[in-house]
Design a protein around this motif. Structure first.
Motif, PDB file in Angstrom:
ATOM      1  N   ARG A 169       0.847  -1.195   0.000  1.00  0.00           N
ATOM      2  CA  ARG A 169       0.000   0.000   0.000  1.00  0.00           C
ATOM      3  C   ARG A 169       0.881   1.242   0.000  1.00  0.00           C
ATOM      4  O   ARG A 169       1.710   1.427   0.889  1.00  0.00           O
ATOM      5  N   PRO A 170       0.699   2.107  -0.988  1.00  0.00           N
ATOM      6  CA  PRO A 170       1.521   3.317  -1.051  1.00  0.00           C
ATOM      7  C   PRO A 170       0.978   4.433  -0.166  1.00  0.00           C
ATOM      8  O   PRO A 170      -0.190   4.435   0.210  1.00  0.00           O
ATOM      9  N   VAL A 171       1.833   5.376   0.119  1.00  0.00           N
ATOM     10  CA  VAL A 171       1.433   6.636   0.743  1.00  0.00           C
ATOM     11  C   VAL A 171       0.945   7.521  -0.401  1.00  0.00           C
ATOM     12  O   VAL A 171       1.602   7.624  -1.440  1.00  0.00           O
ATOM     13  N   LEU A 172      -0.194   8.154  -0.209  1.00  0.00           N
ATOM     14  CA  LEU A 172      -0.750   9.016  -1.255  1.00  0.00           C
ATOM     15  C   LEU A 172      -0.391  10.475  -1.019  1.00  0.00           C
ATOM     16  O   LEU A 172      -0.328  10.935   0.118  1.00  0.00           O
TER      17      LEU A 172
ATOM     18  N   GLY B  20      13.124  24.474  -2.355  1.00  0.00           N
ATOM     19  CA  GLY B  20      11.700  24.558  -2.043  1.00  0.00           C
ATOM     20  C   GLY B  20      10.913  23.337  -2.486  1.00  0.00           C
ATOM     21  O   GLY B  20      11.447  22.234  -2.635  1.00  0.00           O
ATOM     22  N   PHE B  21       9.642  23.561  -2.725  1.00  0.00           N
ATOM     23  CA  PHE B  21       8.710  22.504  -3.086  1.00  0.00           C
ATOM     24  C   PHE B  21       9.079  21.896  -4.428  1.00  0.00           C
ATOM     25  O   PHE B  21       9.304  22.614  -5.400  1.00  0.00           O
ATOM     26  N   ILE B  22       9.149  20.558  -4.467  1.00  0.00           N
ATOM     27  CA  ILE B  22       9.415  19.850  -5.721  1.00  0.00           C
ATOM     28  C   ILE B  22       8.101  19.351  -6.309  1.00  0.00           C
ATOM     29  O   ILE B  22       7.759  19.664  -7.441  1.00  0.00           O
ATOM     30  N   ALA B  23       7.386  18.539  -5.503  1.00  0.00           N
ATOM     31  CA  ALA B  23       6.194  17.893  -6.052  1.00  0.00           C
ATOM     32  C   ALA B  23       5.374  17.242  -4.956  1.00  0.00           C
ATOM     33  O   ALA B  23       5.888  16.885  -3.903  1.00  0.00           O
ATOM     34  N   ARG B  24       4.115  17.067  -5.255  1.00  0.00           N
ATOM     35  CA  ARG B  24       3.225  16.200  -4.485  1.00  0.00           C
ATOM     36  C   ARG B  24       2.971  15.018  -5.415  1.00  0.00           C
ATOM     37  O   ARG B  24       2.389  15.182  -6.483  1.00  0.00           O
ATOM     38  N   VAL B  25       3.427  13.842  -5.017  1.00  0.00           N
ATOM     39  CA  VAL B  25       3.367  12.691  -5.907  1.00  0.00           C
ATOM     40  C   VAL B  25       2.121  11.852  -5.629  1.00  0.00           C
ATOM     41  O   VAL B  25       1.583  11.849  -4.523  1.00  0.00           O
ATOM     42  N   ASP B  26       1.696  11.117  -6.632  1.00  0.00           N
ATOM     43  CA  ASP B  26       0.497  10.295  -6.508  1.00  0.00           C
ATOM     44  C   ASP B  26       0.706   9.147  -5.523  1.00  0.00           C
ATOM     45  O   ASP B  26      -0.115   8.933  -4.638  1.00  0.00           O
ATOM     46  N   PHE B  27       1.790   8.391  -5.716  1.00  0.00           N
ATOM     47  CA  PHE B  27       2.047   7.209  -4.895  1.00  0.00           C
ATOM     48  C   PHE B  27       3.506   7.196  -4.449  1.00  0.00           C
ATOM     49  O   PHE B  27       4.413   7.409  -5.256  1.00  0.00           O
ATOM     50  N   TRP B  28       3.713   6.925  -3.168  1.00  0.00           N
ATOM     51  CA  TRP B  28       5.062   6.867  -2.600  1.00  0.00           C
ATOM     52  C   TRP B  28       5.195   5.540  -1.868  1.00  0.00           C
ATOM     53  O   TRP B  28       4.383   5.205  -1.005  1.00  0.00           O
ATOM     54  N   PHE B  29       6.221   4.785  -2.244  1.00  0.00           N
ATOM     55  CA  PHE B  29       6.552   3.525  -1.582  1.00  0.00           C
ATOM     56  C   PHE B  29       7.814   3.788  -0.755  1.00  0.00           C
ATOM     57  O   PHE B  29       8.938   3.664  -1.267  1.00  0.00           O
ATOM     58  N   PRO B  30       7.655   4.185   0.510  1.00  0.00           N
ATOM     59  CA  PRO B  30       8.808   4.626   1.304  1.00  0.00           C
ATOM     60  C   PRO B  30       9.852   3.543   1.550  1.00  0.00           C
ATOM     61  O   PRO B  30      11.051   3.850   1.548  1.00  0.00           O
ATOM     62  N   ASP B  31       9.445   2.294   1.733  1.00  0.00           N
ATOM     63  CA  ASP B  31      10.425   1.236   1.996  1.00  0.00           C
ATOM     64  C   ASP B  31      11.334   0.999   0.798  1.00  0.00           C
ATOM     65  O   ASP B  31      12.482   0.587   0.963  1.00  0.00           O
ATOM     66  N   GLU B  32      10.817   1.259  -0.388  1.00  0.00           N
ATOM     67  CA  GLU B  32      11.596   1.050  -1.612  1.00  0.00           C
ATOM     68  C   GLU B  32      12.173   2.352  -2.160  1.00  0.00           C
ATOM     69  O   GLU B  32      12.994   2.334  -3.070  1.00  0.00           O
ATOM     70  N   GLY B  33      11.722   3.498  -1.651  1.00  0.00           N
ATOM     71  CA  GLY B  33      12.168   4.787  -2.165  1.00  0.00           C
ATOM     72  C   GLY B  33      11.658   5.058  -3.570  1.00  0.00           C
ATOM     73  O   GLY B  33      12.336   5.688  -4.372  1.00  0.00           O
TER      74      GLY B  33
END
Length: 170
Positions: free
Chosen positions: A65-68, A77-90
């Motif tokens: 389950r990704p972080v949304l 500064g601000f780069i992006a707000r991404v759709d899906f983030w898989f923190p364990d895999e980067g």
């Protein structure tokens, strides 16, 4: 039950527990487990119906389950707000439909398709330079409708997959 509709209901303040209780209280058994799974997948943070469908596809492909809507920042500064983030895999994964490129209503006035493509490329380059990000990938409607193709894309990015949830309910 539709995950995009459930995402919208949660965004409007409906409580997940209330939705679940309504499904459980129904006499009908057919589709109940699938509806409960959809309720568990629903997330008010989803940014679009495409992202909602993408999240179902990720689940069918067995992704964690990704972080949304994770925000990334750097010294500039601000780069992006991404759709899906898989923190364990980067891994950053973006649901990328054609609309933002071809629909003039979704572009700033005077902005061309080429401008949007260049802007996306620069954004992606900055994301790749972020110390937490190991990989950036994109998928769209074709991959969302083909679990094997999506699974191969995920594995290529370093995101592990296994079969679960909706895929088990067929």
């Amino acid at each position: 039950m539709s995950v995009p509709a459930l995402d919208s209901a949660l965004r409007r303040g409906l409580a997940r527990d209330d939705i679940r209780a309504e499904v459980v209280a129904r006499n009908a058994v057919h589709g109940r487990q699938r509806a409960i799974t959809a309720i568990e997948l629903a997330d008010a943070a989803s940014g679009s119906p495409g992202e909602s469908i993408g999240r179902v596809a990720l689940d069918e492909a067995g992704a964690p389950r990704p972080v949304l809507q994770r925000e990334f920042w750097d010294a500039d500064g601000f780069i992006a707000r991404v759709d899906f983030w898989f923190p364990d895999e980067g891994v950053v994964l973006e649901f990328d439909g054609k609309a933002k490129y071809v629909d003039p209503a979704l572009r700033a006035a005077g902005t061309t398709v080429a401008d949007v493509v260049v802007s996306e490329k620069r954004r992606e380059d900055r994301l790749r330079r972020h110390p937490e990000v190991q990989a950036v990938g994109r998928f769209g409607w074709p991959e969302a409708h083909d679990a094997e193709v999506l699974r191969a894309l995920l594995r290529g990015l370093g995101v592990p997959t296994s079969r679960r949830s909706f895929a088990r309910l067929r």
